[in-house]
Every structure is written in C-alpha cells, then in structure tokens.
Design an enzyme around this catalytic site. Sequence first.
Site, mmCIF file in Angstrom:
data_model
loop_
_atom_site.group_PDB
_atom_site.id
_atom_site.type_symbol
_atom_site.label_atom_id
_atom_site.label_comp_id
_atom_site.label_asym_id
_atom_site.label_seq_id
_atom_site.Cartn_x
_atom_site.Cartn_y
_atom_site.Cartn_z
ATOM 1 N N LYS A 56 -23.273 -28.406 7.794
ATOM 2 C CA LYS A 56 -22.108 -28.278 7.472
ATOM 3 C C LYS A 56 -21.443 -29.591 7.163
ATOM 4 O O LYS A 56 -20.658 -29.713 6.073
ATOM 5 C CB LYS A 56 -21.255 -27.748 8.863
ATOM 6 C CG LYS A 56 -21.414 -26.290 9.164
ATOM 7 C CD LYS A 56 -20.913 -25.949 10.328
ATOM 8 C CE LYS A 56 -21.432 -24.359 10.728
ATOM 9 N NZ LYS A 56 -20.545 -23.901 11.832
ATOM 10 N N GLN A 100 -18.774 -25.937 17.503
ATOM 11 C CA GLN A 100 -19.973 -25.345 17.247
ATOM 12 C C GLN A 100 -20.284 -24.628 18.366
ATOM 13 O O GLN A 100 -20.168 -25.072 19.437
ATOM 14 C CB GLN A 100 -21.099 -26.159 17.022
ATOM 15 C CG GLN A 100 -22.579 -25.566 16.634
ATOM 16 C CD GLN A 100 -22.328 -24.647 15.214
ATOM 17 O OE1 GLN A 100 -21.612 -24.940 14.021
ATOM 18 N NE2 GLN A 100 -23.021 -23.757 15.139
ATOM 19 N N ASP A 123 -12.500 -22.038 11.709
ATOM 20 C CA ASP A 123 -13.438 -21.044 12.021
ATOM 21 C C ASP A 123 -12.688 -19.619 12.303
ATOM 22 O O ASP A 123 -13.666 -18.416 12.281
ATOM 23 C CB ASP A 123 -13.991 -21.395 13.333
ATOM 24 C CG ASP A 123 -15.582 -21.853 13.209
ATOM 25 O OD1 ASP A 123 -16.073 -21.509 12.129
ATOM 26 O OD2 ASP A 123 -15.881 -22.489 14.179
HETATM 27 N N1 LIG Z 1 -18.308 -22.497 15.297
HETATM 28 C C1 LIG Z 1 -19.234 -21.850 14.800
HETATM 29 N N2 LIG Z 1 -20.152 -21.733 15.429
HETATM 30 C C2 LIG Z 1 -21.287 -20.707 15.273
HETATM 31 C C3 LIG Z 1 -21.065 -20.147 14.117
HETATM 32 C C4 LIG Z 1 -19.810 -20.262 13.199
HETATM 33 O O1 LIG Z 1 -19.628 -19.672 12.159
HETATM 34 N N3 LIG Z 1 -18.827 -21.107 13.709
HETATM 35 N N4 LIG Z 1 -21.950 -19.332 13.325
HETATM 36 C C5 LIG Z 1 -23.407 -19.305 13.887
HETATM 37 C C6 LIG Z 1 -24.286 -20.242 13.495
HETATM 38 N N5 LIG Z 1 -23.800 -20.867 11.855
HETATM 39 C C7 LIG Z 1 -22.879 -21.327 11.827
HETATM 40 O O2 LIG Z 1 -22.402 -22.315 12.457
HETATM 41 C C8 LIG Z 1 -24.875 -20.497 10.638
HETATM 42 C C9 LIG Z 1 -25.924 -19.912 11.128
HETATM 43 C C10 LIG Z 1 -26.966 -19.779 9.937
HETATM 44 C C11 LIG Z 1 -26.550 -20.265 8.711
HETATM 45 C C12 LIG Z 1 -27.553 -20.241 7.494
HETATM 46 O O3 LIG Z 1 -27.490 -20.699 6.550
HETATM 47 N N6 LIG Z 1 -28.880 -19.705 7.829
HETATM 48 C C13 LIG Z 1 -29.787 -19.669 6.752
HETATM 49 C C14 LIG Z 1 -31.136 -19.837 7.305
HETATM 50 C C15 LIG Z 1 -31.111 -21.216 8.145
HETATM 51 C C16 LIG Z 1 -32.115 -21.706 8.933
HETATM 52 O O4 LIG Z 1 -33.437 -21.574 8.287
HETATM 53 O O5 LIG Z 1 -32.168 -21.671 10.235
HETATM 54 C C17 LIG Z 1 -29.821 -18.338 5.989
HETATM 55 O O6 LIG Z 1 -29.442 -17.214 6.370
HETATM 56 O O7 LIG Z 1 -30.258 -18.456 4.871
HETATM 57 C C18 LIG Z 1 -25.392 -20.878 8.559
HETATM 58 C C19 LIG Z 1 -24.660 -20.976 9.457
HETATM 59 C C20 LIG Z 1 -23.181 -19.518 15.364
HETATM 60 N N7 LIG Z 1 -22.328 -20.538 15.823
#
Ligand SMILES: Nc1nc2c(c(=O)[nH]1)N[C@@H](CN(C=O)c1ccc(C(=O)N[C@@H](CCC(=O)O)C(=O)O)cc1)CN2
Length: 290
Positions: A56, A100, A123
């Site tokens: 991020k 987060q 968020d």
């Molecule tokens: N405050 C927040 N916490 C959490 C959120 C959120 O939206 N706000 N969502 C999830 C985790 N998350 C962002 O925080 C998130 C998860 C996954 C990805 C992502 O790009 N995933 C990739 C694979 C990544 C990997 O290899 O681990 C994909 O799907 O291509 C982005 C953001 C929980 N917490």
Amino acid sequence: MEAAGKLINGVAFARQLRSEIRQEAENLHAVHGILPTLAVVMVGNDPASAVYVRNKIRATEQAGMRSVSHHLPAITSEAELLDLIATLNADETVHGILVQLPLPAQIDRDAVLDAISPAKDVDGFHIVNAGLLAVGRHDGFIPCTPMGCMMLLHSVLPELAGLHAVVVGCSNIVGRPMARLLQQAGCTVTVTHLQTRDVAAETRRADIVVVAAGHPGLVRGDWIKPGAVVIDVGINRAETPQGARIVGDVAFDEVAPHAAAITPVPGGVGPMTIACLLQNTLRAAQGLAG
Ligand SMILES: Nc1nc2c(c(=O)[nH]1)N[C@@H](CN(C=O)c1ccc(C(=O)N[C@@H](CCC(=O)O)C(=O)O)cc1)CN2
C-alpha cells in the site's frame, strides 16, 4: 467440456486505474498545492499484513501521493492506538487514515474504526460510511474490495440490472457492502452465510457469484450455472506439493470451464483493493467521497 471462462485480469485493470489516479493526484498537487497523503497504521507483526502494508505504501508513492507509516508493537493498548488516531484526525496534512486489519485481540476493532474521522476513512469501514452505503447514498467512502469487485464486474457485464447475484459470506468488509452495491446496481441479491442450509443450491441459480468466505476451494464446478460470472475474493495460503501458494475460495480449475468470466487468485480482486484505496485517498484529498 465447455470453453474456459474469460479471465478477468485484475492486474491490468488496477494498473490502468492507478495510472489515471496518478494523473489526477499530480494535477491536484500542481494546481491546488495539495499533496494527497495516506497514513497507514499497523499494529503487531502479522506477516501477511506486513506485505499488504508495504504494498500500500509503495502504491501510494507510485501514484504521486505521500504516505506516512506508523508501525506499533503488538502489545499496544487500545487507548494508545486511539491517541494516534486522534492525532492523525487533527493533522490537516493527512487526508486518509487506514488501520490494517486484523488487530491484536486486546484492541476492539469497531472502537478503532469508529474513531477515524469519517472524512478520512478511506477504507470505508466507519459506521457513518457503512450507514450511508446501506441507505443507498454514495457520498461516503465505499470499502475498497467491494468497489474493486464492482469495477471488475462492470468490465464484463456493463448492465447488471435484473441479474441474480449470490454473495457467499457476510463480513462487514466484503460480503455486506458487496450485497448493497449489487442491489443498488439493480441485481436481485442473495447473501449466504454460515447458517445457510445449502449454499450450492443458491449459487447454482446465480448469474453472478461473489465469494468472500475465507475457505479455500469452497466453490466447486457443479455449484456454478453455465455462463455465470464468478468473482473470487478469497486470499488463502495453501501448502501444495509445489510449495506454499495463494489460493482463492473458488476451485478455479473446476469452475472456470462453466463460467462466462472469472477472476483468478492471485491477480484478480487483490490488486483492485489497493487501486481503490488510492482512489479513495485521492477523493479524500479532493474533499470528495463516493
Ligand atoms: N484496513 C484493511 N485491512 C484489510 C483489508 C482492507 O481492505 N483494509 N483487506 C485485507 C488485506 N488486503 C488489504 O489490506 C489485501 C489483501 C490482498 C491483496 C492482494 O493484492 N493480493 C494479491 C496476492 C498477494 C499475495 O501474494 O499475498 C492478489 O490477490 O493478487 C491486497 C490487499 C485484510 N485486511
């Protein structure tokens, strides 16, 4: 067997969105002297959270915005975290605040999320923003993952009105806001949850299936009506003979042949979550939401 469903490329979509956001952010800075700034708060040392937070921060800076990062120890008390949020709320140079998730057990998540100023809640988790969305008003912030899912859906189904959508999972972060957005786009929406007797019977009737259950490979090939669009929100770490891998909530190889279009994991919804966070941060800096 039918032809494999069209792959919905979240990486390419997110890249395009991020480049548009960068242009708008540069414009805001050049014309109005406002440098969009996101404060990212992480408590503890969850390894997955550390990766998401790093991504991020990097994405924010690549989009021509500023990030300020606060990494607090796992033993941080709720009062200490609330103090930091109060400071960030009062800081006029900070436009967006993100805490987060998940948080350590000693901290009440809802108390923290509701302490963030709704105008900086990029968020979209604050009760005011959740309430605005619930009553069909899009002048608050919309949670990033459901917003990204809607963009990907619209890329393959420009008109959603009249379609039947099934959302598997009813978390406040994804399932509930997703159901609201689909309903407001004109879909007839069914939300399934832990008490649903026969989830597969529901998904089999759906034109659109959005899965955010946190259960690897839950949705099987015979759960999907031929020609449905499938959005997989799951991010699960799985041990395979080839080593550790990220897998979704959908058994991709089984489901893809039945679907008209499907998001992969990784490379589908995940990248859109971060792009939509940048979009909300830009809107916060512009004094806009929604
Ligand atoms: N405050 C927040 N916490 C959490 C959120 C959120 O939206 N706000 N969502 C999830 C985790 N998350 C962002 O925080 C998130 C998860 C996954 C990805 C992502 O790009 N995933 C990739 C694979 C990544 C990997 O290899 O681990 C994909 O799907 O291509 C982005 C953001 C929980 N917490």
